[in-house]
Scaffold this motif. Sequence first.
Motif, PDB file in Angstrom:
ATOM      1  N   LEU A 295       6.755  47.059  39.618  1.00  0.00           N
ATOM      2  CA  LEU A 295       5.871  46.867  38.478  1.00  0.00           C
ATOM      3  C   LEU A 295       4.452  47.293  38.827  1.00  0.00           C
ATOM      4  CD1 LEU A 295       7.027  43.251  37.533  1.00  0.00           C
ATOM      5  CD2 LEU A 295       7.639  45.354  36.306  1.00  0.00           C
ATOM      6  N   GLY A 317       4.872  46.228  30.579  1.00  0.00           N
ATOM      7  CA  GLY A 317       5.962  45.313  30.270  1.00  0.00           C
ATOM      8  C   GLY A 317       5.590  44.198  29.326  1.00  0.00           C
ATOM      9  N   ALA A 345      10.282  39.673  33.957  1.00  0.00           N
ATOM     10  CA  ALA A 345      10.592  41.079  33.690  1.00  0.00           C
ATOM     11  C   ALA A 345      12.046  41.402  34.031  1.00  0.00           C
ATOM     12  CB  ALA A 345       9.650  41.975  34.489  1.00  0.00           C
ATOM     13  N   PRO A 349      14.064  41.479  30.244  1.00  0.00           N
ATOM     14  CA  PRO A 349      13.285  42.696  30.010  1.00  0.00           C
ATOM     15  C   PRO A 349      12.962  42.856  28.538  1.00  0.00           C
ATOM     16  CG  PRO A 349      15.584  43.221  30.482  1.00  0.00           C
ATOM     17  CD  PRO A 349      15.407  41.758  30.768  1.00  0.00           C
TER      18      PRO A 349
END
Length: 467
Positions: A295, A317, A345, A349
């Motif tokens: 990320l 995200g 995440a 998601p």
Amino acid sequence: MTSSSSPVSPSPFEELLPSTRRALLHRIAVAQSTERAPSLVAAVVRDGRMVWFGSRTSVDGHGPDADVQYRIGSITKTFTAVLVMRLRDEGLVDLDDPLEKHLPGTNAGSATIAQLLAHTAGLAAETPAPWWERTPGTVRPELADVLGEQPQLHPAGRLHHYSNPGYTLLGSLVEAVRGVPWEEALRTEILEPLGLDRTSTQPAHPHAGGWAVHPWADVLLPEPSEDLGLMAPAGQLWSTAADLCRFAVFLANGDDRVLSADSVAQMRTPAAPPQTGDREGGYGLGVQLAHVHGLDLAGHTGSLPGFVAGLWVSAAGGVAAVALANATSAPKCGTLAADLVRIVAEAEPSFPEPWRPLPEVDRELLELTGPWYWGTQPYVLRLAADRSVALEPLQAPGRASRFMAAPDGAWTGLDGYYQGETLRVVRRSDGSVSHLDLGSFVFTREPYGPDATAVPGGVDPEGWRGV
């Protein structure tokens, strides 16, 4: 160890799955227990709102909630950077201006505002003795007391060297240009517009007390809480999990009452390389950057005696996390906040926006889409919904960039290798497209096709052949 107030309503947290909520709670429970924090609070933001909050404490029945203040240390720097970016957006300063232009006599050399924001001004990391975090600001009543006799240790612009005094200079810059104290500018320009009612320069009940935990025994020592004076723009603030969640939403999306989305995105853009040994870090304009768990994160960590804090935002995200604790050196709230972002995440998601066709067709742009060749290397030009175009190699890795139309009919690179470069569509005398010119590189519809005039150096007239 903390003062407490009414518990946070559980209703906003129902959006996360029970398994995700348990994983988040387990992560902070492990952090509080194994790293021995008197108390710890954490919260997660998704899609613009707080969707989870949790806390752990060493005192039964006194768990802090999202309204309890903790000192946030260097997260204060991001607030100061926002004030400076507001000056830039109003045309009152330019990021390339030397600080001396607006704040003369600092002995900070030729350092620019941008270099101070990115910690590339070459200034010392700390003030001269005594230890500034544990002494009152009255010990350093003037900027000369903050900077010392040799404030610049490295040539400006050469490397990233974190500097707390650099943010004292930025706070003083805000005061010089605005004509009001840094604290007043902070309150009227950021805290009030964003509704950060529980963020302040001095602790306000309910707030946590700061503690040192003995490294080899389970015993405590209270830490002093000093007013940092001129050093306040580098680390003075107190805040709460709820307020920092609101600030995280701002860092992801911007807010036109404070700073536009484009300006906030610029803050999140790398402006300084990672420090030696930290290949997954970096620094923007008042914002730390990290690439962890796959990320891209932006935010800041903070610490002052008695407190540690972490705030990370995954803008792509739509997830952010905050972690606060009242211990001098543990837990590692930056790592903890990043882990909370990862948990959400990975477990839940985000859904992509539904694909939709364009509302109208631009025939000239449509004509440009499809394969192009730089020499023999295949690229593809794609048209996006915002009328930008992306030129991407078909055989990764390669040089990919997005382009937005400029007023003169050309296209300007937005990111990647060709950021700021000019893409032009070159047409023949009959109006048909001959090739693309990108910083002198030629892209043709065929690899070294028969239209030799488009390729510098020409193309062998016999064309392609076998051995």
